[in-house]
Design a protein around this motif. Structure first.
Motif, PDB file in Angstrom:
ATOM      1  N   THR A   1       0.853  -1.092   0.120  1.00 57.87           N
ATOM      2  CA  THR A   1      -0.085  -0.021   0.026  1.00 57.87           C
ATOM      3  C   THR A   1       0.868   1.324  -0.001  1.00 57.87           C
ATOM      4  O   THR A   1       1.694   1.306   1.058  1.00 57.87           O
ATOM      5  CB  THR A   1      -0.867   0.020   1.274  1.00 57.87           C
ATOM      6  OG1 THR A   1      -1.602  -1.316   1.325  1.00 57.87           O
ATOM      7  CG2 THR A   1      -1.597   1.155   1.326  1.00 57.87           C
ATOM      8  N   PRO A   2       0.610   2.187  -0.903  1.00 56.77           N
ATOM      9  CA  PRO A   2       1.591   3.493  -0.887  1.00 56.77           C
ATOM     10  C   PRO A   2       1.206   4.175   0.410  1.00 56.77           C
ATOM     11  O   PRO A   2       0.151   4.169   0.998  1.00 56.77           O
ATOM     12  CB  PRO A   2       0.859   4.172  -2.103  1.00 56.77           C
ATOM     13  CG  PRO A   2       0.317   3.229  -2.909  1.00 56.77           C
ATOM     14  CD  PRO A   2      -0.294   2.094  -2.018  1.00 56.77           C
TER      15      PRO A   2
ATOM     16  N   ALA B   1       0.655   7.169   0.629  1.00 57.92           N
ATOM     17  CA  ALA B   1      -0.382   8.095   0.678  1.00 57.92           C
ATOM     18  C   ALA B   1      -1.835   7.445   0.904  1.00 57.92           C
ATOM     19  O   ALA B   1      -2.638   8.118   0.941  1.00 57.92           O
ATOM     20  CB  ALA B   1      -0.302   8.726  -0.785  1.00 57.92           C
ATOM     21  N   SER B   2      -1.708   6.105   0.409  1.00 62.46           N
ATOM     22  CA  SER B   2      -3.029   5.451   0.751  1.00 62.46           C
ATOM     23  C   SER B   2      -3.123   4.270   1.950  1.00 62.46           C
ATOM     24  O   SER B   2      -4.164   3.881   2.048  1.00 62.46           O
ATOM     25  CB  SER B   2      -3.219   4.574  -0.566  1.00 62.46           C
ATOM     26  OG  SER B   2      -3.200   5.574  -1.571  1.00 62.46           O
ATOM     27  N   ALA B   3      -2.282   5.015   2.825  1.00 59.14           N
ATOM     28  CA  ALA B   3      -2.247   4.004   4.235  1.00 59.14           C
ATOM     29  C   ALA B   3      -3.091   4.054   4.842  1.00 59.14           C
ATOM     30  O   ALA B   3      -3.731   5.080   5.187  1.00 59.14           O
ATOM     31  CB  ALA B   3      -0.961   4.452   4.929  1.00 59.14           C
ATOM     32  N   SER B   4      -3.875   3.048   5.459  1.00 59.02           N
ATOM     33  CA  SER B   4      -4.812   3.016   6.220  1.00 59.02           C
ATOM     34  C   SER B   4      -4.652   1.849   7.612  1.00 59.02           C
ATOM     35  O   SER B   4      -3.907   0.969   7.312  1.00 59.02           O
ATOM     36  CB  SER B   4      -6.195   2.425   5.440  1.00 59.02           C
ATOM     37  OG  SER B   4      -6.031   0.938   4.989  1.00 59.02           O
TER      38      SER B   4
ATOM     39  N   THR C   1      -4.848  -0.964   8.571  1.00 57.26           N
ATOM     40  CA  THR C   1      -5.310  -2.288   7.810  1.00 57.26           C
ATOM     41  C   THR C   1      -4.493  -3.396   7.824  1.00 57.26           C
ATOM     42  O   THR C   1      -3.061  -3.092   7.526  1.00 57.26           O
ATOM     43  CB  THR C   1      -5.939  -2.132   6.513  1.00 57.26           C
ATOM     44  OG1 THR C   1      -6.710  -1.271   6.219  1.00 57.26           O
ATOM     45  CG2 THR C   1      -6.471  -3.531   5.763  1.00 57.26           C
TER      46      THR C   1
ATOM     47  N   SER D   1      -2.608  -6.329   6.170  1.00 61.69           N
ATOM     48  CA  SER D   1      -2.713  -6.730   4.674  1.00 61.69           C
ATOM     49  C   SER D   1      -2.710  -8.301   4.419  1.00 61.69           C
ATOM     50  O   SER D   1      -2.161  -9.035   5.145  1.00 61.69           O
ATOM     51  CB  SER D   1      -1.586  -6.147   3.928  1.00 61.69           C
ATOM     52  OG  SER D   1      -0.479  -6.737   4.486  1.00 61.69           O
TER      53      SER D   1
END
Length: 464
Positions: free
Chosen positions: A314-315, A317-320, A322, A324
């Motif tokens: 996950t980039p 900028a898109s981290a959440s 979560t 994986s």
């Protein structure tokens, strides 16, 4: 076996005088973004192949020059366009096969280039651009050397010459073996010159006598059926990223040396090469230490290495928050000369399975293996090459190993077992092939062209 001195001098002068024209033609090739990756415009490869074919036709020295493709085994696809040219030997002279490739690496992040990657630019004695060194300069070294012979020897040339300029070397040479088989009668030769390697430095020529093999593959690690909330389940449930990080760390010891049982090391001496030179040539940051043990060149030439060259994650900028469920990495291993690449891959695969943390599921795909290569330096072609290098560069050549791989050489050996193989090149340690700001050292190019012209002149004086 040594040509007349006056002839050698005339060829040397003609080769040197032709450098400006050769560099202009090289600039034209660099402007063509000939990238074999399917995501890029494939018509550029056709344009590049046509341009290269026209350059060889323009020498007036070939019976045939054509652009051809070969099938990719196991598929319904054809490989990328390659250039094939040939002239028959006369009066008992040998045939030499000249190899290079006209495809290039993608430019990468263009913001990292100081000038546009496909706009040839001269700065401080270097020509910058993607392919300026790897390997359109190799193509032009062949063209320029043949031009010099055409000017001095012309129709009296008895040497047989075959040319194979590949169009997919940077994309795995998928049709290479089939191309050799399809065109074996044209390409069969006594000497093969592979112009796709490097030199000791920008003043000293190198004759490559060893190349590491390669084992490249994609590893996918799975721990979950689906993604989950890292706060609700973190601390009890291992996510794929955790498992992957722990697993990859087992591939190296604390010194950064490869820690995989079953990978071989070649026992061979290496020239003197200190850490300061490594730092200068690699761009190693201040305070960052080299990895491995023993002499630096033994680590690069004679020992295995493992590098993670790609990672699906996950980039930032898109981290959440979560966990994986799975992640994939590309592992590129270099294999010491003397060990089969498939054997090395099997050892790495066994290591990863044995060290998979938390029972993580592993999947191996996109496996690509290419064997290492050792040159037999006892042949007369090596003798001729060394003599030509000494005259062309003004200093004796150095026998070098290369940490990289040219897997298709094993195909050449299999198809033409009697040929003597010379691995040469136009790159110096600052060429930055495959990287932003790739460049060609202009003096090195001139010396390489002169040396190859002198080598062809020597081969033309031999009777087999």
């Amino acid at each position: 076996m040594t040509p007349d001195v006056s002839l050698q001098n005339a060829v040397r002068d003609a080769a040197a005088a032709g450098i400006p024209s050769a560099l202009a033609d090289l600039g034209g090739l660099v402007r063509i973004p000939s990238i074999a990756w399917p995501a890029f415009d494939q018509s550029a490869l056709e344009k590049s192949a046509d341009a290269v074919a026209e350059l060889f036709r323009g020498t007036g020295m070939f019976d045939r020059v054509e652009v051809k493709r070969a099938a990719i085994p196991g598929t319904d696809e054809l490989g990328q366009p390659a250039v094939l040219a040939s002239r028959a030997p006369k009066n008992g002279r040998p045939t030499v096969l000249l190899y290079a490739h006209h495809d290039v690496q993608p430019p990468g992040d263009e913001a990292l280039w100081d000038s546009p990657p496909f706009e040839p630019t001269v700065r401080d004695g270097r020509l910058y651009g993607r392919g300026a060194a790897d390997d359109k300069a190799g193509v032009m070294a062949h063209v320029a050397a043949i031009r010099a012979l055409a000017e001095v020897v012309g129709d009296d040339l008895d040497l047989g010459i075959a040319v194979f300029i590949e169009g997919e070397e940077e994309y795995g040479s998928r049709s290479f073996a089939q191309f050799l088989a399809d065109n074996a009668d044209v390409l069969r030769s006594d000497v093969i010159v592979v112009a796709d390697s490097g030199n000791w430095d920008d003043r000293t020529p190198g004759l490559t006598v060893s190349l590491r093999g390669n084992a490249r593959f994609t590893l996918t690690v799975r721990t979950l059926e689906h993604a989950s909330h890292s706060g609700m389940l973190g601390g009890a449930v291992p996510d794929a990223m955790l498992a992957t990080v722990k697993l990859l760390a087992t591939l190296w010891d604390d010194d950064g040396a490869v820690a995989v049982e079953g990978l071989h090391v070649r026992d061979a001496e290496t020239p003197a090469y200190d850490e300061s030179t490594l730092r200068e040539e690699s761009g190693l940051l201040e305070g960052v230490r080299p990895i491995g043990r023993d002499s630096i060149l033994s680590r690069i030439w004679n020992k295995p290495s493992v590098t993670i060259t790609g990672w699906d994650a996950t980039p930032v900028a898109s981290a959440s928050n979560t966990l994986s469920p799975q992640t994939s990495v590309v592992i590129s291993a270099r294999v010491a000369p003397g060990q089969r690449a498939e054997e090395a891959f099997a050892a790495i695969q066994e290591h990863l399975r044995a060290h998979a943390p938390f029972g993580a599921h592993l999947e191996f795909s996109d496996i690509d293996c290419g064997d290492a290569f050792l040159v037999d330096t006892s042949g007369w072609a090596v003798e001729d090459a060394r003599a030509s290098f000494a005259e062309g560069y003004g200093v004796a050549s150095v026998d070098v190993g290369i940490g990289g791989s040219i897997p298709f050489i094993s195909d050449l050996v299999r198809e033409f077992p009697g040929a003597q193989i010379l691995v040469t090149g136009v790159e110096d340690p600052h060429a930055r092939a495959h990287s932003p700001n790739e460049s060609l050292h202009l003096d090195t190019f001139r010396n390489a062209v002169v040396s190859e012209a002198l080598l062809l002149t020597r081969l033309n004086a031999r009777t087999i």
